[in-house]
Design an enzyme around this catalytic site. Structure first.
Site, PDB file in Angstrom:
ATOM      1  N   TYR A 123      -0.624  -1.521 -11.824  1.00  0.00           N
ATOM      2  CA  TYR A 123      -2.300  -1.483 -12.205  1.00  0.00           C
ATOM      3  C   TYR A 123      -2.369  -0.934 -13.541  1.00  0.00           C
ATOM      4  O   TYR A 123      -3.392  -0.108 -13.679  1.00  0.00           O
ATOM      5  CB  TYR A 123      -3.000  -0.778 -11.012  1.00  0.00           C
ATOM      6  N   GLU A 166       4.565  -6.188   1.399  1.00  0.00           N
ATOM      7  CA  GLU A 166       3.860  -6.697   0.282  1.00  0.00           C
ATOM      8  C   GLU A 166       3.662  -5.298  -0.726  1.00  0.00           C
ATOM      9  O   GLU A 166       2.440  -5.196  -1.108  1.00  0.00           O
ATOM     10  CB  GLU A 166       2.507  -7.362   0.481  1.00  0.00           C
ATOM     11  N   PRO A 167       4.717  -4.778  -1.124  1.00  0.00           N
ATOM     12  CA  PRO A 167       4.656  -3.569  -1.688  1.00  0.00           C
ATOM     13  C   PRO A 167       4.385  -3.904  -3.377  1.00  0.00           C
ATOM     14  O   PRO A 167       5.033  -4.963  -3.870  1.00  0.00           O
ATOM     15  CB  PRO A 167       5.936  -2.833  -1.641  1.00  0.00           C
ATOM     16  N   GLY A 178       0.805  -1.199  -0.062  1.00  0.00           N
ATOM     17  CA  GLY A 178       0.083   0.142  -0.047  1.00  0.00           C
ATOM     18  C   GLY A 178       0.780   1.258  -0.045  1.00  0.00           C
ATOM     19  O   GLY A 178       0.343   2.314   0.039  1.00  0.00           O
ATOM     20  N   TYR A 224     -10.747   5.101 -10.943  1.00  0.00           N
ATOM     21  CA  TYR A 224     -10.557   5.868  -9.910  1.00  0.00           C
ATOM     22  C   TYR A 224     -10.321   7.137 -10.051  1.00  0.00           C
ATOM     23  O   TYR A 224     -10.288   8.055  -8.915  1.00  0.00           O
ATOM     24  CB  TYR A 224      -9.199   5.186  -9.051  1.00  0.00           C
ATOM     25  N   ARG A 274       2.856  -1.149  -5.953  1.00  0.00           N
ATOM     26  CA  ARG A 274       2.705  -0.075  -6.706  1.00  0.00           C
ATOM     27  C   ARG A 274       4.136   0.789  -6.336  1.00  0.00           C
ATOM     28  O   ARG A 274       4.729   1.394  -7.170  1.00  0.00           O
ATOM     29  CB  ARG A 274       1.756   0.959  -6.032  1.00  0.00           C
ATOM     30  N   CYS A 316     -15.556   3.856 -27.191  1.00  0.00           N
ATOM     31  CA  CYS A 316     -16.774   4.442 -27.204  1.00  0.00           C
ATOM     32  C   CYS A 316     -17.332   4.446 -25.728  1.00  0.00           C
ATOM     33  O   CYS A 316     -18.352   3.722 -25.552  1.00  0.00           O
ATOM     34  CB  CYS A 316     -17.539   3.598 -27.985  1.00  0.00           C
TER      35      CYS A 316
END
Ligand SMILES: *Cc1c(COP(=O)(O)O)cnc(C)c1O
Length: 418
Positions: A371, A273-274, A239, A316, A276, A342
């Site tokens: 991501y 647990e990285p 995180g 997001y 990003r 579209c």
């Protein structure tokens, strides 16, 4: 921090100009920097050097086996959330002994493979899952190492879709139920609880929520030890946030300086647990301008990458810097940068002040290493982009652009409608 820099008005990844990759590989293409990946992994690893620790890279953030292999070779373990990711981990040559497995909906088949391979531990998210692990392990004459995933009930102040440790989130067990769960696991013959896990959310820029969560879990750890639970691992999840725009996320050193004093006294191996943090700024999405369309109330730059390639802005409202691959003196305009899909929600950036582009100009969507490709799809029957890894002067395609045949490869027209 990353290794995408301008040299005489041309954007490079390490020592490779991006326009060269566009010429040889075409667009849209994800481009990753080996140096940036290693830099981020290394900084985190060194920051936690004072205590026993294992950095389990979160495969879902960027699951290409070349990326997974790079990090594993540097010493990382892996955090996986599906059988598919276990498949990738094994393909990338990672030892199961360095793999942890989370997820609210693991199937019996997924659990069976994890148990057979002997992964480090399974993070158990419900009591029915615990019962299933016991049955699966018993059937194979194995003992499954587990950790319970605990919801510490802290709000990490991030986007509500990526907050995962609050009481109302679907993940993990309530703190109050944890002791009974560990007692149940201890009574089982084919399960051994060796850890405690949490993961409070994503893109968290401040260490304070981690410290609050750790402090909420420490009394539980003491109680579990009193019950004779053979705990060896404290997994505080991933995180860690990065810079997309003007955030000032904690550096690895500052994060470690806050966390280490909290966890050192309990003498467990710390697991991180990285995803990003390691991959995010190590990648860009290279795209080409198709049209510049001037409108009465708005201008649009239509590019060849779209929400199917990078869904974070649409999903997001995430911000990614979008920069020209060649700097120009063209006058600056304000425009939305959008893809060909579209959907009105198909945008990469809105209201951006950029040099007026021409068809064929290249742009780089920054901070797209995590991501990005891993959340991409074939929506609008678009082929998924190619992926390229750069190391110094060298670069290589690590995932070929999909072919048109790939789109329909698994489809068939049944006899009864012919
Ligand atoms: C997604 C996820 C991570 C990684 O999150 P980042 O924000 O990319 O660091 C870590 N652990 C678990 C259990 C996850 O689901």
């Amino acid at each position: 921090m990353h290794d995408f820099n301008y040299r005489r008005g041309r954007l490079f990844c390490e020592d490779v100009p991006l326009d060269r990759i566009a010429r040889e590989v075409d667009t849209p293409t994800y481009i990753y920097s080996h140096a940036t990946l290693m830099g981020h992994y290394g900084r985190l690893d060194r920051a936690f050097a004072p205590i026993p620790h294992l950095i389990c890279y979160s495969v879902k953030s960027n699951s290409n086996i070349a990326i997974v292999h790079t990090l594993a070779k540097a010493g990382a373990g892996l955090d996986i959330v599906s059988r598919g990711e276990l498949h990738r981990a094994l393909k990338a040559g990672v030892s199961p002994r360095r793999i942890v497995f989370a997820g609210v909906g693991k199937t019996g088949e997924e659990i069976a493979l994890a148990v057979e391979k002997g992964i480090l531990f399974i993070s158990v998210e419900s009591l029915p899952e615990l019962e299933l692990i016991e049955r699966v392990a018993r059937a194979r004459g194995k003992v499954a190492a587990i950790a319970f995933r605990i919801k510490p009930g802290v709000d990490p102040h991030t986007h509500r879709y990526i907050a995962t440790g609050r009481a109302e989130n679907k993940f993990g067990l309530d703190l109050e139920c944890a002791r009974a769960a560990y007692a149940r696991a201890m009574a089982m013959k084919h399960v051994i609880p060796i850890g405690i896990q949490m993961h409070i959310g994503s893109q968290i820029t401040d260490p304070a929520p981690y410290v609050r969560a750790i402090r909420k879990v420490l009394p539980l750890i003491a109680a579990l030890r009193g019950m004779g639970i053979p705990l060896r691992f404290f997994d505080i999840g991933g995180g860690l946030g990065i810079v997309y725009r003007d955030e000032t996320p904690a550096t690895a050193a500052r994060f470690a300086a806050q966390v280490i004093p909290e966890v050192a006294p309990i003498r467990l191996t710390l697991v991180l647990e990285p995803g990003r943090f390691i991959a995010g700024s190590a990648g860009v999405l290279l795209t080409k301008v198709l049209y510049f369309k001037k409108g009465k109330s708005k201008n649009f730059v239509i590019v060849d990458a779209a929400m199917n390639d990078l869904i974070r802005p649409s999903l997001y409202g995430a911000y990614h810097d979008i920069v020209p691959v060649r700097t120009t003196k063209a006058r600056r305009i304000v425009a939305d940068i959008v893809g060909p899909v579209c959907e009105s929600g198909d945008f990469l950036g809105t209201g951006r002040k950029i040099p007026e582009p021409e068809s064929g100009d290249l742009m780089a969507v920054m901070g797209a290493g995590a991501y990005g490709f891993s959340m991409s799809s074939n929506y609008n029957s678009r082929r998924r982009a190619a992926e390229v890894l750069v190391r110094g002067r060298r670069f290589e395609i690590i995932r070929a652009r999909e072919r048109w045949e790939d789109l329909t490869r698994l489809e068939r027209i049944p006899e009864f409608i012919r």
